[in-house]
Design a protein around this motif. Structure first.
Motif, mmCIF file in Angstrom:
data_model
loop_
_atom_site.group_PDB
_atom_site.id
_atom_site.type_symbol
_atom_site.label_atom_id
_atom_site.label_comp_id
_atom_site.label_asym_id
_atom_site.label_seq_id
_atom_site.Cartn_x
_atom_site.Cartn_y
_atom_site.Cartn_z
ATOM 1 N N MET A 110 0.448 -1.209 0.138
ATOM 2 C CA MET A 110 0.069 0.063 -0.303
ATOM 3 C C MET A 110 0.851 1.342 -0.097
ATOM 4 O O MET A 110 2.054 1.602 1.161
ATOM 5 C CB MET A 110 -1.173 -0.475 1.953
ATOM 6 N N THR A 111 0.971 1.795 -1.059
ATOM 7 C CA THR A 111 1.576 3.375 -1.334
ATOM 8 C C THR A 111 0.763 4.007 -0.170
ATOM 9 O O THR A 111 1.158 5.382 -0.244
ATOM 10 C CB THR A 111 2.205 3.756 -3.044
ATOM 11 N N GLU A 112 -0.075 4.226 -0.538
ATOM 12 C CA GLU A 112 -1.061 5.240 0.308
ATOM 13 C C GLU A 112 -1.602 5.620 1.495
ATOM 14 O O GLU A 112 -1.540 4.562 2.376
ATOM 15 C CB GLU A 112 -2.431 6.150 -0.204
ATOM 16 N N LYS A 113 -0.868 6.468 2.523
ATOM 17 C CA LYS A 113 -0.655 6.980 3.959
ATOM 18 C C LYS A 113 -2.007 7.675 4.119
ATOM 19 O O LYS A 113 -2.563 8.864 3.647
ATOM 20 C CB LYS A 113 0.426 6.654 4.577
ATOM 21 N N PRO A 114 -2.687 7.528 5.846
ATOM 22 C CA PRO A 114 -3.381 8.663 6.334
ATOM 23 C C PRO A 114 -2.864 9.973 6.471
ATOM 24 O O PRO A 114 -1.582 9.754 7.103
ATOM 25 C CB PRO A 114 -3.868 7.370 7.034
ATOM 26 N N ILE A 115 -3.598 10.519 6.339
ATOM 27 C CA ILE A 115 -2.823 11.909 6.963
ATOM 28 C C ILE A 115 -2.921 11.814 8.803
ATOM 29 O O ILE A 115 -3.246 11.557 9.138
ATOM 30 C CB ILE A 115 -3.414 13.370 6.661
ATOM 31 N N MET A 116 -1.963 12.958 9.031
ATOM 32 C CA MET A 116 -1.450 12.490 10.679
ATOM 33 C C MET A 116 -1.040 10.796 11.125
ATOM 34 O O MET A 116 -2.250 10.684 12.058
ATOM 35 C CB MET A 116 -2.524 13.024 11.140
ATOM 36 N N GLY A 117 -0.565 10.712 10.437
ATOM 37 C CA GLY A 117 -0.160 8.875 10.784
ATOM 38 C C GLY A 117 -0.188 9.281 11.890
ATOM 39 O O GLY A 117 -0.803 7.488 12.406
ATOM 40 N N LYS A 118 0.654 9.584 12.472
ATOM 41 C CA LYS A 118 0.887 9.031 14.228
ATOM 42 C C LYS A 118 -0.423 9.079 15.355
ATOM 43 O O LYS A 118 -0.524 8.799 16.032
ATOM 44 C CB LYS A 118 1.664 9.784 15.266
ATOM 45 N N ALA A 119 -0.717 10.099 14.901
ATOM 46 C CA ALA A 119 -1.919 10.740 15.617
ATOM 47 C C ALA A 119 -2.955 9.920 15.204
ATOM 48 O O ALA A 119 -3.989 9.524 16.284
ATOM 49 C CB ALA A 119 -2.496 12.513 15.370
ATOM 50 N N THR A 120 -3.381 9.059 14.037
ATOM 51 C CA THR A 120 -4.406 7.910 13.772
ATOM 52 C C THR A 120 -3.855 6.820 14.265
ATOM 53 O O THR A 120 -4.732 5.911 14.686
ATOM 54 C CB THR A 120 -4.081 7.902 12.529
ATOM 55 N N ALA A 121 -2.474 6.914 14.417
ATOM 56 C CA ALA A 121 -2.259 5.173 14.964
ATOM 57 C C ALA A 121 -2.166 5.147 16.631
ATOM 58 O O ALA A 121 -2.710 3.980 17.589
ATOM 59 C CB ALA A 121 -0.720 5.029 14.884
ATOM 60 N N VAL A 122 -2.571 6.294 17.531
ATOM 61 C CA VAL A 122 -2.379 6.325 18.372
ATOM 62 C C VAL A 122 -4.330 6.530 19.127
ATOM 63 O O VAL A 122 -4.508 5.495 19.686
ATOM 64 C CB VAL A 122 -2.342 7.300 18.941
ATOM 65 N N TRP A 123 -5.082 6.897 17.724
ATOM 66 C CA TRP A 123 -6.549 6.554 18.433
ATOM 67 C C TRP A 123 -6.679 5.678 17.707
ATOM 68 O O TRP A 123 -7.777 4.471 18.590
ATOM 69 C CB TRP A 123 -7.464 7.471 16.675
ATOM 70 N N LEU A 124 -6.391 4.185 16.892
ATOM 71 C CA LEU A 124 -6.732 3.093 16.201
ATOM 72 C C LEU A 124 -5.815 1.909 17.658
ATOM 73 O O LEU A 124 -7.065 0.960 17.927
ATOM 74 C CB LEU A 124 -5.410 2.763 15.365
ATOM 75 N N CYS A 125 -5.260 2.660 18.498
ATOM 76 C CA CYS A 125 -4.703 1.992 19.545
ATOM 77 C C CYS A 125 -5.578 2.118 21.003
ATOM 78 O O CYS A 125 -5.824 1.318 21.423
ATOM 79 C CB CYS A 125 -3.198 2.274 20.109
ATOM 80 N N ASP A 126 -6.135 2.971 21.080
ATOM 81 C CA ASP A 126 -6.663 3.442 21.543
ATOM 82 C C ASP A 126 -8.659 2.608 21.662
ATOM 83 O O ASP A 126 -8.932 2.678 22.825
ATOM 84 C CB ASP A 126 -7.074 4.907 22.270
ATOM 85 N N ASN A 127 -9.514 2.659 20.188
ATOM 86 C CA ASN A 127 -10.185 2.404 20.184
ATOM 87 C C ASN A 127 -10.939 1.727 19.677
ATOM 88 O O ASN A 127 -11.687 1.181 19.082
ATOM 89 C CB ASN A 127 -11.031 3.797 19.404
ATOM 90 N N THR A 128 -9.866 0.286 18.992
ATOM 91 C CA THR A 128 -9.820 0.064 18.454
ATOM 92 C C THR A 128 -9.392 -1.421 18.760
ATOM 93 O O THR A 128 -8.203 -1.790 19.838
ATOM 94 C CB THR A 128 -9.580 -0.697 16.861
ATOM 95 N N THR A 129 -8.943 -3.373 18.233
ATOM 96 C CA THR A 129 -8.208 -4.348 18.887
ATOM 97 C C THR A 129 -8.032 -5.074 17.954
ATOM 98 O O THR A 129 -6.978 -6.060 17.596
ATOM 99 C CB THR A 129 -9.423 -5.717 19.331
#
Length: 252
Positions: A1-20
């Motif tokens: 996958m070549t495209e990444k989401p914007i604000m990747g680190k903040a997105t990773a923080v949200w995914l760690c806190d709100n998903t499994t």
């Protein structure tokens, strides 16, 4: 996958806190290393970073998260955003980071010297500069021209080698169509990137020594001495030697 989401680190923080989702799934989706995502989950990385909801910001669908939570091997897919299609083909001057802007005059000097076929517009697009700056360096009226050394813009990270090659090919093709193709002498003046990086800097002569380029330190004694034209036929008078009779009188 070549495209990444914007604000990747903040997105990773949200995914760690709100998903499994697994650390690997989050890392692949956000473009990080798996250990870095683990550090985010442990609170060692991205301390104080507020989570960025990718679902609310139209980057990820709830169905993708559900599929990822059900299958640890599933790779999340970024939501297709039609409005962003072709955005990477933005026209306009290239943005140059502040840390590299001081290197632009040296790269312009290199392009002007080794690729004279490039137009001002092409140079401006390659290194993100203005035409007045290029003109000043072409005419050697730039305020710092005496301290500039030509440096390849590829080596400075101001452009890619493929971009430079493409610009040179277009310039040569345009010159050929106009009947002004480069001569053999002009081609011999051009050097490759590898050669230019290995070249020693040109020696600079102080202003006070200008005009002494032809000064020689050779010993004048090495030059052929002029022939002595003095008359030495009368050796006795030349060296003022006394007569033999005078010597006998002195002995008496």
């Amino acid at each position: 996958m070549t495209e990444k989401p914007i604000m990747g680190k903040a997105t990773a923080v949200w995914l760690c806190d709100n998903t499994t989702l697994t650390f690997k799934q989050i890392a692949e989706f956000c473009g990080f290393h798996e250990l870095e995502v683990q550090g985010i989950a442990d609170g060692d990385v991205a301390v104080g970073v507020k989570g960025f909801d990718p679902v609310a910001n139209n980057q990820l669908t709830p169905d993708e998260i559900t599929k990822g939570e059900a299958d640890p091997a599933y790779k999340l897919k970024l939501k297709f955003y039609a409005a962003a299609t072709g955005e990477e083909k933005r026209r306009g001057p290239r943005y140059t980071p502040l840390s590299k802007r001081q290197d632009r005059p040296a790269s312009i000097y290199w392009l002007v010297k080794f690729h004279p076929e490039l137009s001002d517009a092409q140079i401006s697009k390659l290194v993100g500069t203005t035409k007045p700056t290029i003109l000043a360096i072409r005419e050697r009226t730039h305020w710092n021209i005496n301290n500039l050394d030509p440096i390849d813009p590829v080596a400075l990270g101001l452009c890619k080698q493929s971009e430079l090659d493409s610009a040179v090919q277009k310039a040569n093709a345009k010159k050929a169509r106009e009947g002004g193709a480069m001569s053999d002498d002009e081609r011999r003046k051009l050097v490759s990137t590898e050669t230019s990086l290995g070249m020693a800097p040109e020696p600079k002569m102080p202003t006070a020594m200008a005009g002494l380029e032809s000064f020689s330190l050779s010993d004048p004694r090495d030059e052929e001495e002029e022939e002595d034209k003095r008359d030495v036929s009368d050796a006795d008078s030349f060296f003022n030697l006394p007569d033999d009779d005078d010597e006998e009188d002195d002995r008496r």
